[in-house]
Motif scaffolding. Sequence first.
Motif, PDB file in Angstrom:
ATOM      1  N   ARG A   8      38.418  35.283  20.184  1.00 38.63           N
ATOM      2  CA  ARG A   8      38.469  36.439  21.071  1.00 38.63           C
ATOM      3  C   ARG A   8      38.530  35.981  22.535  1.00 38.63           C
ATOM      4  O   ARG A   8      39.339  36.469  23.316  1.00 38.63           O
ATOM      5  N   LEU A   9      37.692  35.020  22.878  1.00 41.07           N
ATOM      6  CA  LEU A   9      37.699  34.532  24.264  1.00 41.07           C
ATOM      7  C   LEU A   9      39.033  33.867  24.594  1.00 41.07           C
ATOM      8  O   LEU A   9      39.595  34.070  25.673  1.00 41.07           O
ATOM      9  N   ASN A  10      39.556  33.060  23.657  1.00 47.06           N
ATOM     10  CA  ASN A  10      40.846  32.406  23.904  1.00 47.06           C
ATOM     11  C   ASN A  10      41.941  33.427  24.159  1.00 47.06           C
ATOM     12  O   ASN A  10      42.781  33.247  25.027  1.00 47.06           O
ATOM     13  N   TRP A  37      41.631  36.469  25.363  1.00 50.08           N
ATOM     14  CA  TRP A  37      41.449  37.006  26.721  1.00 50.08           C
ATOM     15  C   TRP A  37      41.995  36.031  27.747  1.00 50.08           C
ATOM     16  O   TRP A  37      42.707  36.415  28.668  1.00 50.08           O
ATOM     17  N   GLY A  38      41.642  34.762  27.588  1.00 53.41           N
ATOM     18  CA  GLY A  38      42.071  33.757  28.561  1.00 53.41           C
ATOM     19  C   GLY A  38      43.575  33.703  28.660  1.00 53.41           C
ATOM     20  O   GLY A  38      44.144  33.726  29.750  1.00 53.41           O
ATOM     21  N   ARG A  97      34.478  34.431  17.602  1.00 41.76           N
ATOM     22  CA  ARG A  97      34.147  34.676  18.999  1.00 41.76           C
ATOM     23  C   ARG A  97      35.013  33.798  19.908  1.00 41.76           C
ATOM     24  O   ARG A  97      35.512  34.232  20.938  1.00 41.76           O
ATOM     25  N   ARG A  98      35.180  32.537  19.477  1.00 37.81           N
ATOM     26  CA  ARG A  98      36.030  31.600  20.216  1.00 37.81           C
ATOM     27  C   ARG A  98      37.443  32.175  20.336  1.00 37.81           C
ATOM     28  O   ARG A  98      38.061  32.168  21.395  1.00 37.81           O
ATOM     29  N   ASP A 146      24.883  34.395  18.390  1.00 40.86           N
ATOM     30  CA  ASP A 146      25.908  35.451  18.246  1.00 40.86           C
ATOM     31  C   ASP A 146      25.350  36.828  17.943  1.00 40.86           C
ATOM     32  O   ASP A 146      24.611  37.016  17.016  1.00 40.86           O
ATOM     33  N   GLN A 197      48.759  34.162  43.090  1.00 40.17           N
ATOM     34  CA  GLN A 197      50.113  33.739  42.736  1.00 40.17           C
ATOM     35  C   GLN A 197      51.075  33.912  43.903  1.00 40.17           C
ATOM     36  O   GLN A 197      52.040  33.170  44.038  1.00 40.17           O
ATOM     37  N   LEU A 245      42.729  36.268  40.407  1.00 37.30           N
ATOM     38  CA  LEU A 245      43.599  36.092  39.244  1.00 37.30           C
ATOM     39  C   LEU A 245      45.045  36.477  39.562  1.00 37.30           C
ATOM     40  O   LEU A 245      45.984  35.795  39.153  1.00 37.30           O
ATOM     41  N   THR A 246      45.206  37.567  40.293  1.00 39.28           N
ATOM     42  CA  THR A 246      46.553  38.120  40.448  1.00 39.28           C
ATOM     43  C   THR A 246      47.181  37.768  41.794  1.00 39.28           C
ATOM     44  O   THR A 246      48.296  37.255  41.846  1.00 39.28           O
ATOM     45  N   ALA A 274      32.922  30.416  29.486  1.00 35.84           N
ATOM     46  CA  ALA A 274      33.715  30.645  28.281  1.00 35.84           C
ATOM     47  C   ALA A 274      34.592  29.436  27.959  1.00 35.84           C
ATOM     48  O   ALA A 274      34.792  29.099  26.799  1.00 35.84           O
ATOM     49  N   PHE A 275      35.140  28.787  28.996  1.00 30.59           N
ATOM     50  CA  PHE A 275      36.045  27.649  28.785  1.00 30.59           C
ATOM     51  C   PHE A 275      35.541  26.449  29.591  1.00 30.59           C
ATOM     52  O   PHE A 275      35.981  26.231  30.721  1.00 30.59           O
ATOM     53  N   ILE A 312      42.862  30.440  40.436  1.00 29.34           N
ATOM     54  CA  ILE A 312      43.314  31.298  39.335  1.00 29.34           C
ATOM     55  C   ILE A 312      42.588  30.920  38.037  1.00 29.34           C
ATOM     56  O   ILE A 312      42.078  31.778  37.314  1.00 29.34           O
ATOM     57  N   MET A 346      45.023  36.881  30.280  1.00 27.60           N
ATOM     58  CA  MET A 346      44.776  36.914  31.729  1.00 27.60           C
ATOM     59  C   MET A 346      45.715  35.965  32.456  1.00 27.60           C
ATOM     60  O   MET A 346      46.223  36.276  33.530  1.00 27.60           O
ATOM     61  N   PHE A 347      45.954  34.809  31.847  1.00 27.14           N
ATOM     62  CA  PHE A 347      46.888  33.868  32.449  1.00 27.14           C
ATOM     63  C   PHE A 347      48.268  34.509  32.575  1.00 27.14           C
ATOM     64  O   PHE A 347      48.944  34.377  33.601  1.00 27.14           O
ATOM     65  N   VAL A 351      48.946  37.741  32.778  1.00 26.58           N
ATOM     66  CA  VAL A 351      48.886  38.762  33.833  1.00 26.58           C
ATOM     67  C   VAL A 351      49.081  38.089  35.192  1.00 26.58           C
ATOM     68  O   VAL A 351      49.856  38.545  36.043  1.00 26.58           O
ATOM     69  N   SER A 352      48.384  36.964  35.359  1.00 27.40           N
ATOM     70  CA  SER A 352      48.499  36.225  36.615  1.00 27.40           C
ATOM     71  C   SER A 352      49.940  35.779  36.847  1.00 27.40           C
ATOM     72  O   SER A 352      50.506  35.978  37.931  1.00 27.40           O
ATOM     73  N   GLU A 353      50.544  35.192  35.826  1.00 25.75           N
ATOM     74  CA  GLU A 353      51.923  34.713  35.950  1.00 25.75           C
ATOM     75  C   GLU A 353      52.876  35.856  36.284  1.00 25.75           C
ATOM     76  O   GLU A 353      53.835  35.680  37.036  1.00 25.75           O
ATOM     77  N   ILE A 378      39.980  33.234  35.658  1.00 23.36           N
ATOM     78  CA  ILE A 378      40.104  33.499  34.215  1.00 23.36           C
ATOM     79  C   ILE A 378      38.771  33.229  33.533  1.00 23.36           C
ATOM     80  O   ILE A 378      38.264  34.037  32.742  1.00 23.36           O
ATOM     81  N   ALA A 410      36.319  36.052  31.715  1.00 25.06           N
ATOM     82  CA  ALA A 410      36.033  35.914  30.283  1.00 25.06           C
ATOM     83  C   ALA A 410      34.540  35.753  30.042  1.00 25.06           C
ATOM     84  O   ALA A 410      33.986  36.324  29.098  1.00 25.06           O
TER      85      ALA A 410
END
Lengths: 201, 627
Positions: A19-21, A23-24, A16-17, B627, B282, B278-279, B180-181, B240, A27-28, A30-32, B244, B248
Amino acid sequence: MSQLAHVHQEEMSYARRLRLNRWGLWMFLVSESFMFAGLFAARFYLWGNTRPELDQTLGLVLTSILLVSSFFMNRAEVAISQGHRKEFLRSLLVTFFLGAAFLVGVVGFEWGLFLPEGPHIRPSDGAFGAVLYGMTGMHAFHVLTGLIFILVVWNLGRKGGFSPERYWGVEACAVYWHFVDLVWVFFYPALYLIGEVAKLH
Amino acid sequence: MVHLMSTALVRGLLGQAVGFLLGLVLVLAGRGLLGLDTSWEAARQPALVSAALVSVLGFMLASGMVEDWLKEMRGEPAPLRHGPPEGRPGWWRYLSVDYNHKVIGIQYGATSIILLGLAGLVAVIFRLELTKPGIEFLDPNRFNTLIGWHGIVMIAAILLGVGGMANYLIPLMVGARDMAFPRLNAFAFWINVPAVVLVVLALFWGWDTGWTGYPPLGVFSLAGIDLFYIGVFVVGLSSILGAINIIATSLGMRARGMTLFRMPIFVWAMLATSLIALTATQLIGLSFLMVVLERTFGMHFFTPILTEHAKAIGSPPGNPLLFQHLFWFYSHPAVYIFVLPGLGIISELLPVFSRKPLFGYKWVAMASMAIALVGFLVWGHHMFTSGMSDIMRVTMMWTTLLVAVPTGIKFFNWLGTMWGGKLTFPTPMLFVLGALSIFLIGGLSGPPNGTVTTDLFLHDTYWIVGHFHATMFGGFLFPYIAAVYYWFPKVTGRMYNERLGKLHFWLMTPAFWAMSLSQMMAGLWGMRRRIVDYDPALGIEPFHLVTTVAGIVIFIAMLIFVGNIVWSAVKGPVAEANPWKSRSPEFQVPSPVPEFNYDRPLVVVGDPYDYARPEPYVVFASSSAAD
């Protein structure tokens, strides 16, 4: 505190970790890509259908070096996924040196730091200078961070930090490196190939 | 005292001061080695840029925020810290690096309220100057610095407020233990602090462009503008990273049974908001970075200056319009970053206080997405008078007016939710209704600006000031205040003072109507934005007087609000777990919410707003298997 400790043990499963990583990270990227697209758009807004006279050999060599580096990065990722640690480390180092060569090529020759007569185009030379240094500079900054990333992953790999089952750090590094490479695939033609060379006055 | 010195805030600020000096010395020493002029006049600009960048690094290193990451990079284990720190007083974790999303949410929220107060105070100061024509006590440069500061600090305050609501509520609403983070979450909050310090420092040197920082003026502006650009750049980075995390969390950590269309509507709103943050963010970062590059290295992106050598190689000139395109590509969608969470709060609270399902749930959810997507295609309506081509102007006019469709859908769905409901009017509900009335003023004053023909007349007048203050108050500030009152018992375990809350509302709402309408009137009668002085012959003094007095009343009302929540957090009566009889999962656990939110996993068995039925929205699973 006993209840805290109880909950503490229920950390997320690795799957699960992971999968989330993923995505993160994506997404980063996509942003860049919006930021790089902004620079790309600025090039066409300011330069239109013209481009400055640039060293075509240098551009082609740099692009080839970067593309080949992506090949070795992929080799490194495949190697760790199959448990070949030696080959993984070797490929990672090759990627690093190719990336470093690209960086030296841009900063030393495109920007003229190693040229005795200095650069042909300077940052203050109108929109040509601004966009050329802006695009190559932003990309070079990402190459630099990618190189640091590779060194960190190489160091962790040397200490045995990755296994064929768990190598998220390698995957992240590889995806990031390919992304930086992909950006150059757009920037190279925008700077070196598209449009007519401006007439010298 | 020992405890205070060991907080991330104090350590970070000390680190930032050291970093700032180090940055100055770096540039001065570098210039000395290269044989360049090291006098302060010549070196100030690059020295301040370097000082600003190094100072942010200094803050983050000294605060201890990146320690875990540095450990992981060296291959040392860095397990996530949980729970309150041992041997520290209760307030300590709120000024320190903590990974619990509720602590981070409160950190965001408190910072946002402090910044709202500071930026509001600045507004009162320059409103006093504007009450009479002529220049009383603010010279034009100082006036321009203050209006720019008011604008950008309000924007930062709103972004932090959005971050506060999202961080506190989303894990609770989707039934997760945390974001998530968690480390990235703390990082995204803490990096705002040095950024805000930079923007405050910018006051010292000043800048005269207003919050937009348009070149060419931005390129030649006063020295404070570099700190402003870099401060905003860093806040953008935080935005940003926050986006994210929110995407997530809301997509990846939902409880069992929580399908997309069974999520609380606020989660939908934050999802739409985060897609923009997010987008698009930038692009403002890029545009500000480009101006700093132009100021520091003479890279002429935005000013049509051609050196002899540039002419010799046939270079085209830079173009200030490029900045406006890049800047508004973010800064228009940015207003949806501000209002979508606010509209989400309205949609979240109305069913609770109407005891009815949210009318047209799917339409409301999809309207948020539609606003976010259409929002990317409307930036040109800020540039109708700047020399854009006619094709662009008409296209942007149509896309702009299109925004009214999803916004209208939301509005009618809110009316449908209230229709025939059993309405009660505690303070949160009053602020939701106040938000509706003010957002209506803001919304109806929008189409005249979005239409090219009328905008040619209205552009850069006080009409625009009135319009966007109404959208910001109705779309963000009123719902935000409603949210603070509504979740206050959940966050603190205590109840706010209802009488003071009502007083806050009845002072603030009429004052806001008066302020917004008099701003619009002054604009229609010829008052320009961003000018310290005006012609008495325009006859707009009464409007300015009303605006100033109303502004002061709003400021006093906000002081009552802050006094109420601070006092009630300490001394208020103990609140029930579910004072509003809400179906939302966070109200099914004790107040304040336990450290790990839910000790048993949530299972969603119903719809979130089905107040007509007795079946619950969520139940707690009997086993504690994760889970």
